[in-house]
Design a protein around this motif. Structure first.
Motif, mmCIF file in Angstrom:
data_model
loop_
_atom_site.group_PDB
_atom_site.id
_atom_site.type_symbol
_atom_site.label_atom_id
_atom_site.label_comp_id
_atom_site.label_asym_id
_atom_site.label_seq_id
_atom_site.Cartn_x
_atom_site.Cartn_y
_atom_site.Cartn_z
ATOM 1 N N GLU A 186 0.835 -1.208 0.000
ATOM 2 C CA GLU A 186 0.000 0.000 0.000
ATOM 3 C C GLU A 186 0.866 1.253 0.000
ATOM 4 O OE1 GLU A 186 -3.099 0.007 2.880
ATOM 5 O OE2 GLU A 186 -3.264 2.197 2.905
ATOM 6 N N SER A 187 0.516 2.181 -0.859
ATOM 7 C CA SER A 187 1.244 3.446 -0.948
ATOM 8 C C SER A 187 0.272 4.555 -1.314
ATOM 9 C CB SER A 187 2.362 3.368 -1.993
ATOM 10 O OG SER A 187 1.819 3.127 -3.288
ATOM 11 N N ARG A 188 0.643 5.762 -0.947
ATOM 12 C CA ARG A 188 -0.194 6.940 -1.207
ATOM 13 C C ARG A 188 0.581 7.887 -2.109
ATOM 14 N NH1 ARG A 188 -3.044 10.469 3.652
ATOM 15 N NH2 ARG A 188 -3.689 12.274 2.405
ATOM 16 N N ARG A 189 -0.032 8.251 -3.234
ATOM 17 C CA ARG A 189 0.626 9.095 -4.216
ATOM 18 C C ARG A 189 -0.240 10.310 -4.526
ATOM 19 N NH1 ARG A 189 4.812 6.898 -7.327
ATOM 20 N NH2 ARG A 189 4.802 9.028 -8.135
ATOM 21 N N PRO A 190 0.378 11.486 -4.768
ATOM 22 C CA PRO A 190 -0.418 12.662 -5.156
ATOM 23 C C PRO A 190 -1.040 12.452 -6.529
ATOM 24 C CG PRO A 190 1.919 13.121 -5.383
ATOM 25 C CD PRO A 190 1.823 11.795 -4.693
ATOM 26 N N PHE A 191 -2.280 12.897 -6.686
ATOM 27 C CA PHE A 191 -3.006 12.669 -7.933
ATOM 28 C C PHE A 191 -3.412 13.970 -8.624
ATOM 29 C CE2 PHE A 191 -6.599 11.402 -10.609
ATOM 30 C CZ PHE A 191 -6.098 10.253 -11.203
ATOM 31 N N GLU A 192 -3.753 14.983 -7.840
ATOM 32 C CA GLU A 192 -4.164 16.252 -8.438
ATOM 33 C C GLU A 192 -3.986 17.373 -7.422
ATOM 34 O OE1 GLU A 192 -8.165 15.378 -9.475
ATOM 35 O OE2 GLU A 192 -8.923 15.451 -7.413
ATOM 36 N N ILE A 193 -3.925 18.608 -7.921
ATOM 37 C CA ILE A 193 -3.726 19.773 -7.065
ATOM 38 C C ILE A 193 -4.627 20.897 -7.554
ATOM 39 C CG2 ILE A 193 -1.729 20.485 -8.460
ATOM 40 C CD1 ILE A 193 -0.578 21.811 -5.942
ATOM 41 N N PHE A 194 -5.202 21.638 -6.606
ATOM 42 C CA PHE A 194 -6.061 22.781 -6.916
ATOM 43 C C PHE A 194 -5.619 23.964 -6.052
ATOM 44 C CE2 PHE A 194 -8.651 18.956 -7.491
ATOM 45 C CZ PHE A 194 -9.041 19.103 -8.812
ATOM 46 N N ILE A 195 -5.734 25.163 -6.605
ATOM 47 C CA ILE A 195 -5.430 26.397 -5.866
ATOM 48 C C ILE A 195 -6.623 27.328 -6.023
ATOM 49 C CG2 ILE A 195 -3.877 28.370 -5.616
ATOM 50 C CD1 ILE A 195 -1.656 26.672 -6.761
ATOM 51 N N ASN A 196 -7.164 27.796 -4.904
ATOM 52 C CA ASN A 196 -8.365 28.628 -4.923
ATOM 53 C C ASN A 196 -8.131 29.892 -4.103
ATOM 54 O OD1 ASN A 196 -10.979 29.422 -5.474
ATOM 55 N ND2 ASN A 196 -11.827 28.368 -3.687
ATOM 56 N N SER A 197 -8.711 30.988 -4.561
ATOM 57 C CA SER A 197 -8.587 32.256 -3.849
ATOM 58 C C SER A 197 -9.644 33.231 -4.362
ATOM 59 C CB SER A 197 -7.189 32.853 -4.045
ATOM 60 O OG SER A 197 -7.095 34.127 -3.426
ATOM 61 N N LYS A 198 -9.954 34.224 -3.532
ATOM 62 C CA LYS A 198 -10.843 35.303 -3.974
ATOM 63 C C LYS A 198 -10.139 36.233 -4.946
ATOM 64 C CE LYS A 198 -13.648 35.481 0.261
ATOM 65 N NZ LYS A 198 -14.077 36.351 1.390
ATOM 66 N N ASN A 199 -8.811 36.262 -4.858
ATOM 67 C CA ASN A 199 -8.033 37.125 -5.740
ATOM 68 C C ASN A 199 -7.913 36.476 -7.116
ATOM 69 O OD1 ASN A 199 -6.124 38.762 -6.981
ATOM 70 N ND2 ASN A 199 -4.994 39.103 -5.087
ATOM 71 N N MET A 200 -8.390 37.164 -8.162
ATOM 72 C CA MET A 200 -8.397 36.618 -9.516
ATOM 73 C C MET A 200 -7.334 37.249 -10.409
ATOM 74 S SD MET A 200 -10.850 34.433 -9.299
ATOM 75 C CE MET A 200 -11.272 34.059 -10.986
ATOM 76 N N ASP A 201 -6.398 37.992 -9.822
ATOM 77 C CA ASP A 201 -5.399 38.683 -10.643
ATOM 78 C C ASP A 201 -4.504 37.717 -11.395
ATOM 79 O OD1 ASP A 201 -6.435 41.032 -9.717
ATOM 80 O OD2 ASP A 201 -4.910 41.340 -8.166
ATOM 81 N N HIS A 202 -4.161 36.593 -10.771
ATOM 82 C CA HIS A 202 -3.239 35.631 -11.378
ATOM 83 C C HIS A 202 -3.946 34.316 -11.710
ATOM 84 C CE1 HIS A 202 0.082 38.289 -10.276
ATOM 85 N NE2 HIS A 202 -0.520 38.422 -9.106
ATOM 86 N N PHE A 203 -5.220 34.412 -12.074
ATOM 87 C CA PHE A 203 -6.015 33.203 -12.304
ATOM 88 C C PHE A 203 -5.452 32.347 -13.438
ATOM 89 C CE2 PHE A 203 -9.573 31.071 -14.466
ATOM 90 C CZ PHE A 203 -10.041 30.281 -13.427
ATOM 91 N N GLN A 204 -4.962 32.990 -14.504
ATOM 92 C CA GLN A 204 -4.504 32.239 -15.679
ATOM 93 C C GLN A 204 -3.324 31.338 -15.368
ATOM 94 O OE1 GLN A 204 -4.801 34.452 -19.652
ATOM 95 N NE2 GLN A 204 -4.565 36.140 -18.208
ATOM 96 N N TRP A 205 -2.282 31.924 -14.779
ATOM 97 C CA TRP A 205 -1.082 31.111 -14.561
ATOM 98 C C TRP A 205 -1.279 30.124 -13.419
ATOM 99 C CZ3 TRP A 205 1.546 30.924 -10.008
ATOM 100 C CH2 TRP A 205 1.453 32.001 -9.125
ATOM 101 N N ILE A 206 -2.162 30.424 -12.484
ATOM 102 C CA ILE A 206 -2.443 29.467 -11.405
ATOM 103 C C ILE A 206 -3.152 28.234 -11.965
ATOM 104 C CG2 ILE A 206 -3.897 29.108 -9.374
ATOM 105 C CD1 ILE A 206 -3.120 31.827 -8.386
ATOM 106 N N VAL A 207 -4.144 28.443 -12.844
ATOM 107 C CA VAL A 207 -4.833 27.312 -13.453
ATOM 108 C C VAL A 207 -3.865 26.498 -14.310
ATOM 109 C CG1 VAL A 207 -6.620 26.656 -15.109
ATOM 110 C CG2 VAL A 207 -7.093 28.405 -13.398
ATOM 111 N N ALA A 208 -3.017 27.185 -15.088
ATOM 112 C CA ALA A 208 -2.046 26.477 -15.923
ATOM 113 C C ALA A 208 -1.081 25.666 -15.073
ATOM 114 C CB ALA A 208 -1.286 27.476 -16.796
ATOM 115 N N LEU A 209 -0.609 26.260 -13.971
ATOM 116 C CA LEU A 209 0.338 25.564 -13.102
ATOM 117 C C LEU A 209 -0.292 24.325 -12.476
ATOM 118 C CD1 LEU A 209 3.115 25.553 -11.665
ATOM 119 C CD2 LEU A 209 2.073 26.936 -9.862
#
Length: 263
Positions: free
Chosen positions: A91-114
């Motif tokens: 048994e092992s645990r591996r990262p599968f996905e990552i999300f970043i959320n904030s009220k600040n939308m100034d850097h929404f494009q590069w955060i979604v891309a990252l």
């Protein structure tokens, strides 16, 4: 080509085509028996992380908060993990996905891309720990900042890399080397010596001056951030990136990792 026989011939035999066929049959039978025996041995059906694994309906994960002076609102980083070979010794645990959320939308494009690129790397499998070094090496041309506790972050991406590092340590993909007993004793000795020196200086001043010093010291500590446990006059240690470097006996000494400029 003629071959000269210098020794006396004691006997001879002629190998026929039938003898060669028998030898070949024996060899093939031996190899087949070995293969059958290997098939009878138990084989562990271990599932490795690769891009063909489908996302389960439910994933477990953790959410981390980033309160940076570069943003008015906080960032919330969520990393979801997939459990492979559940209930077995593999048994092992591996990262599968990552999300970043904030009220600040100034850097929404590069955060979604990252986050999409990082999630794709996670699903690809293999060694994903290289993301930590790559992200922590990103520097902001406008300058970094100190987060709570006096740890210097060269950029917002670097702090995200530090969060990924902490998460990979929590699931066992990165092992943090523990301090030796000698190093722990050295750090404790340095902190005790610094506190003793500070208390000795306070005893040599008048009560009014001591009270003013305590007030100014508490204000400085509050400015350094929550959980600050190092003197407000400490500078940045280049080894552990923590604002814990103080001057002791004419030598710059870190109260966090024990680094000393004098060796």
């Amino acid at each position: 080509m003629a071959v000269k026989i210098e020794k006396k011939i004691k006997g001879y035999s002629v190998v026929s085509l039938e003898d060669k066929t028998k030898e070949a049959a024996k060899a093939s039978a031996a190899s087949a028996a070995a293969a059958a025996k290997a098939d009878e041995l138990p084989v562990a059906d271990v599932i490795q992380m690769h891009e063909r694994i489908e996302r389960p309906e439910i994933l477990i994960g953790s959410t981390y908060k980033i309160k940076s002076p570069l943003f008015e609102h906080a960032l919330y980083v969520t990393i979801n993990d997939i459990v492979l070979n559940a209930g077995t010794e593999h048994e092992s645990r591996r990262p599968f996905e990552i999300f970043i959320n904030s009220k600040n939308m100034d850097h929404f494009q590069w955060i979604v891309a990252l986050t999409r690129i990082m999630s794709a790397v996670f699903r690809k499998g293999g060694d994903v720990t290289f993301l930590v070094d790559e992200m922590k090496a990103v520097f902001d041309p406008r300058g970094g900042y100190f987060k709570a506790g006096g740890v210097y972050m060269p950029s917002l991406v670097a702090e995200m890399g530090a969060i990924v590092e902490d998460h990979l340590k929590s699931i066992g993909m990165i092992h943090d080397p523990e301090m030796s007993d000698a190093q722990r004793a050295l750090i404790a000795e340095k902190r005790a010596a610094y506190e003793q020196r500070g208390s000795k200086k306070n005893s040599d001043v008048t009560p009014a001056a001591a009270s003013a010093a305590v007030e100014s010291r508490s204000e400085d500590v509050a400015v350094t951030g929550e959980g600050a446990s190092f003197p407000p006059t400490a500078t940045l240690c280049h080894k552990c990136s923590t604002k814990a470097l103080v001057l002791m006996d004419g030598c710059a000494t870190c109260l966090n990792c024990g680094y000393s400029k004098c060796g």
